[in-house]
Design an enzyme around this catalytic site. Structure first.
Site, short mmCIF file in Angstrom:
data_model
loop_
_atom_site.label_atom_id
_atom_site.label_comp_id
_atom_site.label_asym_id
_atom_site.label_seq_id
_atom_site.Cartn_x
_atom_site.Cartn_y
_atom_site.Cartn_z
N LYS A 47 130.55 29.75 54.50
CA LYS A 47 131.98 29.41 54.61
C LYS A 47 132.44 29.71 56.04
O LYS A 47 131.89 30.61 56.69
CB LYS A 47 132.80 30.27 53.64
CG LYS A 47 134.20 29.73 53.41
CD LYS A 47 134.16 28.57 52.43
CE LYS A 47 135.54 27.97 52.21
NZ LYS A 47 135.51 27.00 51.10
P1 NAD Z 1 144.27 20.53 51.51
O1 NAD Z 1 144.45 21.10 52.86
O2 NAD Z 1 143.98 19.08 51.40
O3 NAD Z 1 145.55 20.86 50.61
C1 NAD Z 1 146.03 22.16 50.44
C2 NAD Z 1 147.35 22.10 49.71
O4 NAD Z 1 147.78 23.45 49.44
C3 NAD Z 1 148.46 21.43 50.51
O5 NAD Z 1 149.28 20.66 49.66
C4 NAD Z 1 149.26 22.63 51.04
O6 NAD Z 1 150.62 22.33 51.30
C5 NAD Z 1 149.14 23.60 49.88
N1 NAD Z 1 149.38 25.00 50.26
C6 NAD Z 1 148.88 25.66 51.32
N2 NAD Z 1 149.37 26.92 51.35
C7 NAD Z 1 150.18 27.04 50.29
C8 NAD Z 1 150.98 28.08 49.77
N3 NAD Z 1 151.01 29.27 50.39
N4 NAD Z 1 151.69 27.86 48.65
C9 NAD Z 1 151.66 26.67 48.03
N5 NAD Z 1 150.93 25.63 48.46
C10 NAD Z 1 150.20 25.81 49.59
O7 NAD Z 1 143.10 21.38 50.83
P2 NAD Z 1 142.12 20.97 49.65
O8 NAD Z 1 140.87 20.45 50.24
O9 NAD Z 1 142.86 20.17 48.65
O10 NAD Z 1 141.77 22.40 49.05
C11 NAD Z 1 142.65 23.05 48.12
C12 NAD Z 1 141.93 24.25 47.54
O11 NAD Z 1 140.74 23.80 46.86
C13 NAD Z 1 141.45 25.26 48.58
O12 NAD Z 1 141.62 26.55 48.07
C14 NAD Z 1 139.98 24.94 48.74
O13 NAD Z 1 139.22 26.06 49.15
C15 NAD Z 1 139.62 24.51 47.34
N6 NAD Z 1 138.44 23.64 47.28
C16 NAD Z 1 138.42 22.47 47.98
C17 NAD Z 1 137.30 21.65 47.89
C18 NAD Z 1 137.24 20.33 48.59
O14 NAD Z 1 136.31 19.56 48.35
N7 NAD Z 1 138.22 19.98 49.43
C19 NAD Z 1 136.19 22.04 47.12
C20 NAD Z 1 136.26 23.24 46.40
C21 NAD Z 1 137.40 24.02 46.49
#
Ligand code: NAD
Length: 437
Positions: free
Chosen positions: A123
């Site tokens: 990570k």
């Molecule tokens: P992204 O950047 O596309 O979206 C993140 C979202 O979270 C946005 O809408 C943002 O406004 C919101 N956010 C951020 N801080 C916040 C807060 N303090 N309160 C409320 N909302 C908040 O990210 P993503 O790729 O959709 O990832 C989201 C989560 O899923 C992360 O925790 C990431 O680690 C996890 N994840 C993502 C993937 C992937 O393939 N992208 C895979 C596994 C896990």
């Protein structure tokens, strides 16, 4: 070996000064301890897995479009690679810190082992707010960091992927920078240095939606097992980026109504249901939900208290703590984010009979399809989206069933069951291979 024997207290001394209380690595450690309490595992396995193999912190200067030179702080943590190359997301966020990367790389090791992928856990990220920089500056930051990482990443060594604040464009720049750092004859062979690239640059169809789609397969398996009809169910999603929006859009096609949503700028409720496609389009243009002309603005507390069937935390870690767990009014929490629920909240939810589909299972669709992309790059193939979707569905359903069966066998929750499967797989490999020299 001395590093491996550090106690939690010792490691706390080296924790990033900015996050002493909400330290995510404490949660990862406590979850690991819980798993070791219920499964008969070799104590030396815990010693080996209790700390990441490598922790890299790089300060790198970037000349911005304004002409100013700014110093950035980047991280890459490599937890374990007994099963294959380190694999894990790469985040742009102002709150990135070392122990967050340590925790997330640890979870990636369990996630890959659970899904039987030939990958270990990694990570990383860069500590800054991408919303404050223009596209050209984002490219410069990405390329400078990739260059600074140098041979610490590679298709057979450590393979980053998109996470919060990063996307296919960032991955394309990383791949392009890396491929320009190797011998010209090797350029084509290193496309798999990152996954989550755009399809034209060697990505796979279906990667962008993969985490949300995988999550829906997991939820559908749970619903089938519980005799719960998803058609007509209600949904609340925290975070409407890649994972949150795809989850809501796919579920809407199954008749699930999105009644509450929120992001870093605020929360909204709409008892008749939002159109997730319109929300996603608004979010794409405005880079947040702020000012969305639909629904009613509510507080964060009201959001967590909104009655719904399915609650999906798809934003940051540690969003569901005891305060939120006490007010949550749903049947199931599906963890799209990594580490969204702390231990106290978990036990409150258990007492309220709210099921939790744990992160290492529920959000593993992303790394599963990343694996498909990596395979395609290695074989110079390009799979059809229907092929990717079918393979993802098979794996997610199979993994859910294995975890559910294990939970019944152990008489424990799905998280502990998922940990047990992952750790037993790792133990088997360590017991056969040993540690050499
Ligand atoms: P992204 O950047 O596309 O979206 C993140 C979202 O979270 C946005 O809408 C943002 O406004 C919101 N956010 C951020 N801080 C916040 C807060 N303090 N309160 C409320 N909302 C908040 O990210 P993503 O790729 O959709 O990832 C989201 C989560 O899923 C992360 O925790 C990431 O680690 C996890 N994840 C993502 C993937 C992937 O393939 N992208 C895979 C596994 C896990």
């Amino acid at each position: 070996m001395q590093e491996l024997s550090l106690s939690l207290k010792d490691t706390l001394m080296t924790f990033d000064e900015e996050k002493p209380v909400d330290n995510l690595f404490l949660l990862a450690e406590a979850q690991l301890q819980q798993a070791f309490n219920i499964v008969a595992l070799d104590a030396s396995l815990k010693t080996i897995l209790s700390q990441p193999k490598n922790e890299l912190i790089i300060h790198f200067p970037v000349k911005l479009t304004s002409g100013k030179i700014q110093l950035f702080k980047g991280y890459r943590v490599q937890h374990n690679n007994i099963l294959g190359p380190f694999k894990g997301g790469f985040r742009f966020h102002q709150d990135v810190y070392l122990d967050e990367c340590k925790a997330m790389s640890t979870w990636m090791t369990w996630k890959c082992a659970l899904q039987n992928l030939p990958f270990g856990g990694g990570k990383g990220g860069v500590k800054f707010n991408p919303a404050e920089f223009n596209t050209e500056d984002l490219e410069r930051i990405t390329r400078r960091f990739t260059h600074a990482l140098g041979s610490n990443i590679g298709p057979d060594w450590d393979v980053p992927a998109p996470d919060m604040g990063t996307n296919a464009q960032i991955m394309d720049w990383m791949m392009d920078t890396y491929s320009n750092m190797v011998a010209v004859q090797d350029k084509q062979a290193v496309k798999g240095v990152v996954t989550g690239k755009s399809v034209v640059c060697g990505g796979t169809p279906g990667r962008e939606e993969a985490t949300g789609r995988g999550l829906v397969h997991c939820l559908s398996s749970w619903a089938q097992e519980k005799n719960f009809n998803l058609a007509g169910a209600t949904l609340a999603v925290q975070g409407f980026g890649n994972v949150g929006s795809h989850t809501a859009m796919i579920l809407s096609r199954m008749g699930v109504s999105l009644v509450a949503v929120g992001d870093h700028t605020g929360y909204f409720v709409h008892p008749e249901g939002f159109n997730p496609y319109k929300l996603a389009e608004y979010n794409r243009i405005h880079r947040s939900l702020e000012g969305y002309p639909g629904g009613r603005a509510i507080s964060r507390e009201e959001f967590f208290a909104t009655k719904c069937d399915i609650f999906v935390p798809a934003a940051m870690e540690l969003q569901i703590r005891s305060q939120e767990a006490q007010i949550l009014d749903c049947k199931v929490v599906v963890e799209a984010a990594n580490g969204p629920t702390d231990l106290e909240a978990e036990s409150i939810l258990e007492k309220k009979n709210i099921d939790i589909l744990p992160d290492i299972l529920a959000n593993s669709g992303g790394v599963v399809v990343s694996y498909f992309e990596w395979l395609q790059n290695k074989r110079s193939e390009s799979w059809d989206i229907s092929d990717v979707r079918a393979r993802l569905e098979r794996r997610m359903i199979q993994s859910y069933q294995q975890v559910s069966e294990k939970a019944r066998f152990l008489g424990k929750n799905l998280r502990l069951a998922a940990y047990a499967i992952a750790l037993e797989r790792l133990q088997e490999v360590y017991s056969r291979r040993g540690i050499w020299p």
